[in-house]
Design a protein around this motif. Structure first.
Motif, PDB file in Angstrom:
ATOM      1  N   ARG A   1     -26.913  35.177   1.332  1.00  0.00           N
ATOM      2  CA  ARG A   1     -26.943  35.456  -0.110  1.00  0.00           C
ATOM      3  C   ARG A   1     -25.614  35.080  -0.766  1.00  0.00           C
ATOM      4  O   ARG A   1     -25.587  34.525  -1.864  1.00  0.00           O
ATOM      5  N   LEU A   2     -24.517  35.361  -0.079  1.00  0.00           N
ATOM      6  CA  LEU A   2     -23.197  35.037  -0.626  1.00  0.00           C
ATOM      7  C   LEU A   2     -22.972  33.529  -0.693  1.00  0.00           C
ATOM      8  O   LEU A   2     -22.366  33.034  -1.648  1.00  0.00           O
ATOM      9  N   LYS A   3     -23.456  32.797   0.304  1.00  0.00           N
ATOM     10  CA  LYS A   3     -23.350  31.331   0.264  1.00  0.00           C
ATOM     11  C   LYS A   3     -24.042  30.786  -0.969  1.00  0.00           C
ATOM     12  O   LYS A   3     -23.520  29.907  -1.654  1.00  0.00           O
ATOM     13  N   GLU A   4     -25.223  31.319  -1.260  1.00  0.00           N
ATOM     14  CA  GLU A   4     -25.953  30.892  -2.462  1.00  0.00           C
ATOM     15  C   GLU A   4     -25.202  31.307  -3.729  1.00  0.00           C
ATOM     16  O   GLU A   4     -25.083  30.521  -4.670  1.00  0.00           O
ATOM     17  N   GLN A   5     -24.689  32.528  -3.738  1.00  0.00           N
ATOM     18  CA  GLN A   5     -23.980  33.042  -4.914  1.00  0.00           C
ATOM     19  C   GLN A   5     -22.742  32.205  -5.242  1.00  0.00           C
ATOM     20  O   GLN A   5     -22.518  31.849  -6.390  1.00  0.00           O
ATOM     21  N   PHE A   6     -21.949  31.865  -4.215  1.00  0.00           N
ATOM     22  CA  PHE A   6     -20.708  31.130  -4.449  1.00  0.00           C
ATOM     23  C   PHE A   6     -20.936  29.625  -4.556  1.00  0.00           C
ATOM     24  O   PHE A   6     -20.091  28.917  -5.109  1.00  0.00           O
ATOM     25  N   GLY A   7     -22.052  29.137  -4.028  1.00  0.00           N
ATOM     26  CA  GLY A   7     -22.333  27.704  -4.088  1.00  0.00           C
ATOM     27  C   GLY A   7     -21.184  26.902  -3.501  1.00  0.00           C
ATOM     28  O   GLY A   7     -20.644  27.248  -2.453  1.00  0.00           O
ATOM     29  N   ASP A   8     -20.779  25.839  -4.211  1.00  0.00           N
ATOM     30  CA  ASP A   8     -19.671  25.003  -3.745  1.00  0.00           C
ATOM     31  C   ASP A   8     -18.353  25.384  -4.406  1.00  0.00           C
ATOM     32  O   ASP A   8     -17.334  24.732  -4.196  1.00  0.00           O
TER      33      ASP A   8
ATOM     34  N   GLY B   1     -16.437  29.505   6.000  1.00  0.00           N
ATOM     35  CA  GLY B   1     -17.283  30.485   6.684  1.00  0.00           C
ATOM     36  C   GLY B   1     -16.581  31.814   6.908  1.00  0.00           C
ATOM     37  O   GLY B   1     -17.198  32.881   6.832  1.00  0.00           O
ATOM     38  N   SER B   2     -15.284  31.758   7.182  1.00  0.00           N
ATOM     39  CA  SER B   2     -14.509  32.988   7.362  1.00  0.00           C
ATOM     40  C   SER B   2     -14.323  33.715   6.032  1.00  0.00           C
ATOM     41  O   SER B   2     -14.288  34.944   5.986  1.00  0.00           O
ATOM     42  N   GLN B   3     -14.199  32.961   4.951  1.00  0.00           N
ATOM     43  CA  GLN B   3     -14.097  33.583   3.626  1.00  0.00           C
ATOM     44  C   GLN B   3     -15.401  34.325   3.302  1.00  0.00           C
ATOM     45  O   GLN B   3     -15.372  35.465   2.829  1.00  0.00           O
ATOM     46  N   ILE B   4     -16.538  33.670   3.566  1.00  0.00           N
ATOM     47  CA  ILE B   4     -17.840  34.317   3.355  1.00  0.00           C
ATOM     48  C   ILE B   4     -17.945  35.557   4.249  1.00  0.00           C
ATOM     49  O   ILE B   4     -18.407  36.615   3.820  1.00  0.00           O
ATOM     50  N   GLY B   5     -17.486  35.420   5.486  1.00  0.00           N
ATOM     51  CA  GLY B   5     -17.536  36.542   6.427  1.00  0.00           C
ATOM     52  C   GLY B   5     -16.754  37.752   5.943  1.00  0.00           C
ATOM     53  O   GLY B   5     -17.173  38.897   6.148  1.00  0.00           O
ATOM     54  N   ALA B   6     -15.616  37.510   5.295  1.00  0.00           N
ATOM     55  CA  ALA B   6     -14.831  38.625   4.753  1.00  0.00           C
ATOM     56  C   ALA B   6     -15.628  39.385   3.703  1.00  0.00           C
ATOM     57  O   ALA B   6     -15.559  40.615   3.623  1.00  0.00           O
ATOM     58  N   TRP B   7     -16.378  38.664   2.891  1.00  0.00           N
ATOM     59  CA  TRP B   7     -17.225  39.294   1.880  1.00  0.00           C
ATOM     60  C   TRP B   7     -18.413  40.002   2.521  1.00  0.00           C
ATOM     61  O   TRP B   7     -18.843  41.070   2.066  1.00  0.00           O
TER      62      TRP B   7
END
Length: 191
Positions: free
Chosen positions: A167-174, A142-148
């Motif tokens: 949107r980034l969660k969907e883009q990066f998936g797993d 979550g912190s990695q996504i937050g940085a983006w």
């Protein structure tokens, strides 16, 4: 004890009295380590281990624009060693822009609960890309996504950051989340 205050008019607050500091410890050249980093390490470890200081890693970072206009904010220490004091942030933020233009900074740790504060003054340098990458990938997802998702030092609309994060969660998936080019560490090297 809360400070005694008066508000003689709506636009003014007067602090009339405050808690008096009474510490049994006396600081003098004979009671502190001559190595400032060793002394910091001892005090920091004590503050962290005792648990009486909430977030002992919180430090005020002071920067200044090229014309000398100061700015201060609280950031979190992530590493302290013989090379300096490291924190991580967005390289497009105001703090990063100021450190790039005027690579001098001051840090202050304020540990009220143990009657201590530590000041550090030094020059700022970016940490290596490898150091930033290693730290970035040690952070929770979550912190990695937050940085983006976070565009630090910019005005955002209601829900904008959350929508970007989704949107980034969907883009990066797993998959592995890469270190953003615009994000990394700064080291304040004491002078």
């Amino acid at each position: 004890m809360s400070p005694a205050i008066a508000q003689p008019d709506p636009d003014k607050i007067l602090i009339l009295a405050h808690e008096q500091y009474d510490t049994p410890e006396v600081l003098s050249p004979s009671t502190v380590n001559p190595d400032p980093l060793a002394q910091f390490r001892a005090w920091f470890t004590s503050a962290a281990v005792q648990g009486s200081v909430h977030e002992p890693e919180a430090m005020t970072l002071c920067t200044a624009s090229p014309s000398g206009i100061p700015s201060a904010r609280v950031v979190l220490l992530k590493q302290a060693d013989a090379h300096g004091f490291v924190f991580y942030t967005n390289y497009t933020s105001r703090k990063s822009r100021e450190l790039t233009a005027n690579p001098h900074a001051a840090l202050t740790f304020y540990w009220r609960e143990v009657d201590k504060q530590v000041r550090v003054v030094g020059r700022a340098e970016r940490v290596s890309r490898a150091e930033s990458d290693a730290y970035f990938h040690s952070r929770p997802r979550g912190s990695q996504i937050g940085a983006w998702a976070s565009k630090q030092s910019s005005v955002v609309q209601e829900g904008e950051v959350q929508a970007r994060a989704e949107r980034l969660k969907e883009q990066f998936g797993d998959g592995e989340i890469p270190l953003p080019e615009f994000w990394g560490g700064w080291r304040i090297v004491p002078e």
